[in-house]
Write a protein that holds these residues in place. Structure first.
Motif, mmCIF file in Angstrom:
data_model
loop_
_atom_site.group_PDB
_atom_site.id
_atom_site.type_symbol
_atom_site.label_atom_id
_atom_site.label_comp_id
_atom_site.label_asym_id
_atom_site.label_seq_id
_atom_site.Cartn_x
_atom_site.Cartn_y
_atom_site.Cartn_z
ATOM 1 N N PHE A 1 0.796 -1.237 0.000
ATOM 2 C CA PHE A 1 0.000 0.000 0.000
ATOM 3 C C PHE A 1 0.827 1.285 0.000
ATOM 4 O O PHE A 1 0.332 2.322 0.413
ATOM 5 C CB PHE A 1 -0.988 0.006 1.184
ATOM 6 N N ARG B 1 -8.983 1.168 6.447
ATOM 7 C CA ARG B 1 -8.747 -0.265 6.669
ATOM 8 C C ARG B 1 -7.602 -0.492 7.656
ATOM 9 O O ARG B 1 -6.685 0.326 7.756
ATOM 10 C CB ARG B 1 -8.401 -0.895 5.315
ATOM 11 N N TRP C 1 -0.914 -9.935 2.037
ATOM 12 C CA TRP C 1 -2.239 -9.443 2.410
ATOM 13 C C TRP C 1 -2.595 -9.674 3.872
ATOM 14 O O TRP C 1 -3.691 -9.327 4.298
ATOM 15 C CB TRP C 1 -3.306 -10.081 1.517
ATOM 16 N N LYS D 1 -13.059 5.418 -7.637
ATOM 17 C CA LYS D 1 -12.903 4.118 -8.296
ATOM 18 C C LYS D 1 -14.229 3.578 -8.782
ATOM 19 O O LYS D 1 -15.248 4.157 -8.449
ATOM 20 C CB LYS D 1 -12.189 3.135 -7.374
ATOM 21 N N HIS D 2 -14.308 2.534 -9.575
ATOM 22 C CA HIS D 2 -13.246 1.907 -10.368
ATOM 23 C C HIS D 2 -13.542 2.314 -11.791
ATOM 24 O O HIS D 2 -14.556 1.867 -12.346
ATOM 25 C CB HIS D 2 -13.286 0.388 -10.221
ATOM 26 N N ARG E 1 -13.965 -10.116 -13.360
ATOM 27 C CA ARG E 1 -13.647 -8.680 -13.402
ATOM 28 C C ARG E 1 -12.248 -8.398 -13.933
ATOM 29 O O ARG E 1 -11.983 -7.336 -14.472
ATOM 30 C CB ARG E 1 -13.793 -8.052 -12.012
ATOM 31 N N TRP F 1 -5.458 -2.963 -7.816
ATOM 32 C CA TRP F 1 -4.317 -3.794 -7.406
ATOM 33 C C TRP F 1 -4.141 -4.981 -8.357
ATOM 34 O O TRP F 1 -4.967 -5.875 -8.417
ATOM 35 C CB TRP F 1 -4.516 -4.246 -5.964
ATOM 36 N N SER G 1 -12.008 -5.701 0.047
ATOM 37 C CA SER G 1 -11.059 -4.647 0.420
ATOM 38 C C SER G 1 -11.691 -3.552 1.273
ATOM 39 O O SER G 1 -10.980 -2.815 1.952
ATOM 40 C CB SER G 1 -10.458 -4.033 -0.840
ATOM 41 N N GLU H 1 -16.667 -8.452 -2.514
ATOM 42 C CA GLU H 1 -15.777 -8.313 -3.666
ATOM 43 C C GLU H 1 -15.283 -9.686 -4.144
ATOM 44 O O GLU H 1 -15.160 -10.620 -3.366
ATOM 45 C CB GLU H 1 -14.584 -7.468 -3.207
HETATM 46 C C1 BGC Z 1 -10.034 -3.520 -5.090
HETATM 47 C C2 BGC Z 1 -9.876 -2.049 -4.836
HETATM 48 C C3 BGC Z 1 -9.011 -1.848 -3.624
HETATM 49 C C4 BGC Z 1 -7.684 -2.549 -3.828
HETATM 50 C C5 BGC Z 1 -6.727 -2.421 -2.661
HETATM 51 C C6 BGC Z 1 -8.712 -4.242 -5.123
HETATM 52 O O1 BGC Z 1 -8.906 -5.608 -5.155
HETATM 53 O O2 BGC Z 1 -10.743 -3.715 -6.283
HETATM 54 O O3 BGC Z 1 -11.118 -1.439 -4.664
HETATM 55 O O4 BGC Z 1 -8.856 -0.484 -3.355
HETATM 56 O O5 BGC Z 1 -7.921 -3.916 -4.031
HETATM 57 O O6 BGC Z 1 -7.168 -3.167 -1.584
#
Ligand code: BGC
Length: 726
Positions: free
Chosen positions: A53, A76, A84, A179-180, A190, A259, A394, A473
């Motif tokens: 990050f 977060r 991760w 985003k996105h 996706r 990412w 995320s 997600e």
């Molecule tokens: C997500 C993003 C997120 C990024 C960082 C990606 O998988 O689509 O929305 O900001 O991860 O965690």
């Protein structure tokens, strides 16, 4: 070397001494001077990640790293440098704010600003320079696992609400990252699905909220989407990034990949990407070379510049944008310090949750439930106690506290006997994997039915949760109906006790075969830290509900436009998908096809009643560039203080092209004491009535008559007016 450091540092100090935000011209001059000091290697390094990050600075010149965090509902928890896993910090818990669907349901831009300010303050306190959010992907199908992170199906609503959020975040010296961008409207496939959509739908439906965020919100960064559009990945898409975003809209900020969203060095270099994040490094981290050097915008990029295949001006433009973002954030010496978990932030979270909850149905005035009454309330359902800030991908959060609905009710309904029974079980919170519950479904159901039978009132807390294949997600929902046997359970509960209300916790529409049988029904979203308090506020009547649906609830999946057109439309054939419904998304489809939704866009009840009257426009005839002022009177005709949203839709009869019956062009929320009334004025730009004309690749304002619909929901139009455009 030393001399150079001094030069740059003195530039910073001049900035600090002179003004809070150095003038734009001043900043550009500073950037010029910094660019001339940077080596090619240093410039390239700034264009890609150095950890999960963060992206590197240039220590020898005092140029800081950029730190990012998800977003968008809170900051977060800290993630490890290179994988991760959670870093396990003990000082990174935060306030969880309601999901963006809930914010959209408030129809209240002032609350959106408060949301942005508060989450921005938390990001700043956590030393983040970029907050990864908000998202404004349009709600196209109720199966999209990420709809809860977005602002609904209407481009005007999303545009109006995204702007104040961004301004609020950025006033903290923290960049929002929109985003996105763009057309990431499903999670299935996706990473590669290629979206084919007409220019008209692109400009009228899918882009307006991004444009507003850039031009009105002044957003400082934007994240490319994972999917492809017209055969090119969105993170390096010539049309979306170079042409539309950077040229047509004049975006001067930074484009960040999603990412792992970069796939090619030349395209990434030339088609608009500025910072590459999240490209897989796992498995490479034992190599002697830093794995980040293998990113597309790392050594391969450097080599192409060195060989002369790509001009150095290309990296200069990226670094210029990155430095500009830094001067707005981590090199702005006067940005505030931020704060976290303070009562004000909880208050904002609770207020948004309270205004976003939508009362869908209320037979026999089932709600509100008198909190002073002595009675037995059976609270049934897993979502009465399930933590919802965790999970979902995320956007998951580690809140310092999350008040469950059950706890909120117990605190408020002190005279009542509250019995809780789970009724069904979904399995533990998981991301990316489905883990079924080990609890016995029959026993859970029997216990719940028994509890319902002995209660005066039954409140069912069901819906979805943040597990894989639900509101999460990385996958779409597999079914439109409620999972875990909730429909069957509800039938049995209704047989045991018909005095039953449902509180749906979800970020998506679901099938509700029992909707006509339950007395009360609330759409409760994911409400964050103050969920239980906000729900108790509304259920008890301390807060009068005023949320409105930001997307349509179809009766069945095939009533939704994307699904109506079959598999190539949704989800595609795994290579391509075609948005065959074109501009007819959401209520635009329901209205035009006369397919009655279960609950319409803009719908939401109150504990009081409102009357909308005296709708008029300031003139009868308008020219391009003018503003139509629509006014109407709203009277609170019921027995409680409350809030109503005047909604103005516009349609063009006898158009030269196919158009929806009507489209939202303005709205205004007003709070009114019982018996009170007020005159509201809603301005609409005449130019906003144009359609995107593919034959001229531009907007076309048709002359002639337009119909203005003024009401309190897309299916509750009180008055129609006619105006002329000259
Ligand atoms: C997500 C993003 C997120 C990024 C960082 C990606 O998988 O689509 O929305 O900001 O991860 O965690």
């Amino acid at each position: 070397m030393k001399k150079i450091t001094l030069v740059v540092l003195s530039l910073f100090f001049i900035g600090q001494a002179a003004v809070a935000q150095p003038s734009e011209k001043g900043i550009e001059a500073k950037i010029d001077s910094i660019l001339s000091l940077l080596t090619l290697e240093e410039k390239v390094a700034m264009c890609h990640a150095q950890s999960k990050f963060s992206s590197p600075g240039v220590p020898r010149l005092g140029i800081p790293e950029i730190w990012m965090s998800d977003g968008p509902h809170g900051v977060r928890a800290e993630i490890n440098w290179d994988n991760w896993g959670y870093a396990g910090w003990t000082n990174d818990s935060i306030t969880a704010f309601p999901a963006l669907t809930c914010l959209a349901a408030t129809f209240n831009p002032e609350l959106s600003h408060q949301y942005g300010v508060a989450v921005g303050e938390e990001a700043r306190y956590r030393k983040k320079d970029i907050l990864l959010g908000p998202g404004v992907n349009i709600y196209r199908t109720p199966l999209n696992g990420r709809n809860f992170e977005y602002m609904g199906e209407d481009p005007h609503l999303a545009s109006v609400l995204v702007v104040p959020y961004i301004k609020g975040v950025q006033q903290n010296g923290v960049a929002a990252c929109l985003k996105h961008y763009a057309l990431n409207n499903q999670e299935l496939w996706r990473g590669h699905i290629n979206v084919e959509v007409s220019d008209r739908a692109l400009y009228e439906i899918y882009l307006p909220a991004y444009k507003a965020a850039v031009q009105e919100g002044g957003v400082w960064s934007i994240m490319g989407a994972y999917n492809q559009f017209r055969g090119q990945h969105c993170c390096h898409n010539e049309l979306l990034l170079n042409q539309i975003l950077k040229t047509d809209w004049g975006f001067d900020g930074v484009v960040v990949t999603d990412w792992g969203g970069a796939h090619d060095t030349r395209e990434a270099a030339l088609y608009g990407l500025d910072i590459e994040m999240g490209t897989g490094t796992d498995g490479l981290t034992t190599s002697t070379r830093n794995a980040y050097d293998n990113y597309y915008l790392a050594l391969p990029f450097l080599n192409l510049i060195k060989s002369g295949e790509i001009e150095e001006a290309v990296v200069d433009d990226k670094v210029r944008r990155i430095l500009r973002l830094m001067f707005r954030t981590n090199m702005n010496p006067s940005r505030p310090l931020g704060r976290i978990n303070n009562p004000e932030h909880l208050h904002v979270a609770r207020a948004i949750a309270g205004e976003g909850i939508v009362l869908l149905k209320n037979d026999d005035q089932f709600f509100p439930i008198d909190p002073t009454r002595k009675m037995t309330i059976a609270v049934i359902g897993e979502n009465a106690t399930r933590a919802m800030a965790v999970g979902g991908g995320s956007s998951e959060l580690k809140p310092r506290d999350e008040v469950s609905p059950l706890r909120g009710l117990k605190e408020r309904f002190r005279n009542a006997t509250i019995i809780h029974s789970m009724g069904y079980a979904s399995g533990p919170p998981q991301y990316g994997r489905e883990v079924p519950s080990k609890l016995d479904a029959d026993s859970l159901r029997n216990a719940a039915v028994k509890a319902a039978a002995q209660a005066d009132v039954v409140l069912f807390f069901g819906g979805l949760n943040k597990n894989h294949f639900q509101d999460c997600e990385g996958g779409d929902r597999l079914q439109f109906g409620l999972p875990f046997g909730q429909d069957e359970l509800l039938r049995e509960l209704l047989r045991a006790n018909e005095n039953l209300g449902v509180v749906l916790v979800s970020g998506n529409a679901v099938a509700m075969p029992w909707a006509s049988e339950v007395k009360g029904l609330m759409q409760a979203w994911y409400l964050g830290s103050e969920a239980g308090h906000a729900l108790a506020d509304v259920i008890s009547g301390d807060v009068n509900p005023s949320g409105k649906l930001p997307f349509s609830f179809p009766v069945k999946l095939s009533d939704n436009a994307a699904h109506h057109f079959g598999e190539l439309s949704y989800p595609g054939d795994s290579v391509n998908q075609y948005y065959k419904e074109d501009i007819f998304v959401g209520y635009r489809w329901h209205d035009t096809q006369k397919i009655k939704p279960l609950f319409a866009f803009g719908h939401g009840l109150s504990y009081t009643t409102f009357e909308l009257s005296d709708a008029k426009t300031d003139k009868k005839s308008y020219a391009a560039g003018e503003t139509i002022t629509v006014s109407c009177k709203i009277t609170n005709t019921g027995g409680a203080n409350g809030a109503e949203v005047a909604q103005v839709y516009v349609g063009k009869p006898n158009s030269s092209v196919k158009r929806p019956v009507k489209e939202l062009k303005g709205f205004r929320k007003v709070h009114l004491a019982k018996g009170g009334n007020t005159q509201v004025e809603i301005p609409i730009e005449v130019d906003a009535l144009a359609f995107y004309d593919e034959s001229i690749s531009g907007w076309n304002l048709e002359k002639g008559a337009y119909t203005i619909y003024v009401g309190t929901a897309s299916d509750a139009i009180a008055q129609q007016l006619e105006i002329m455009v000259k």
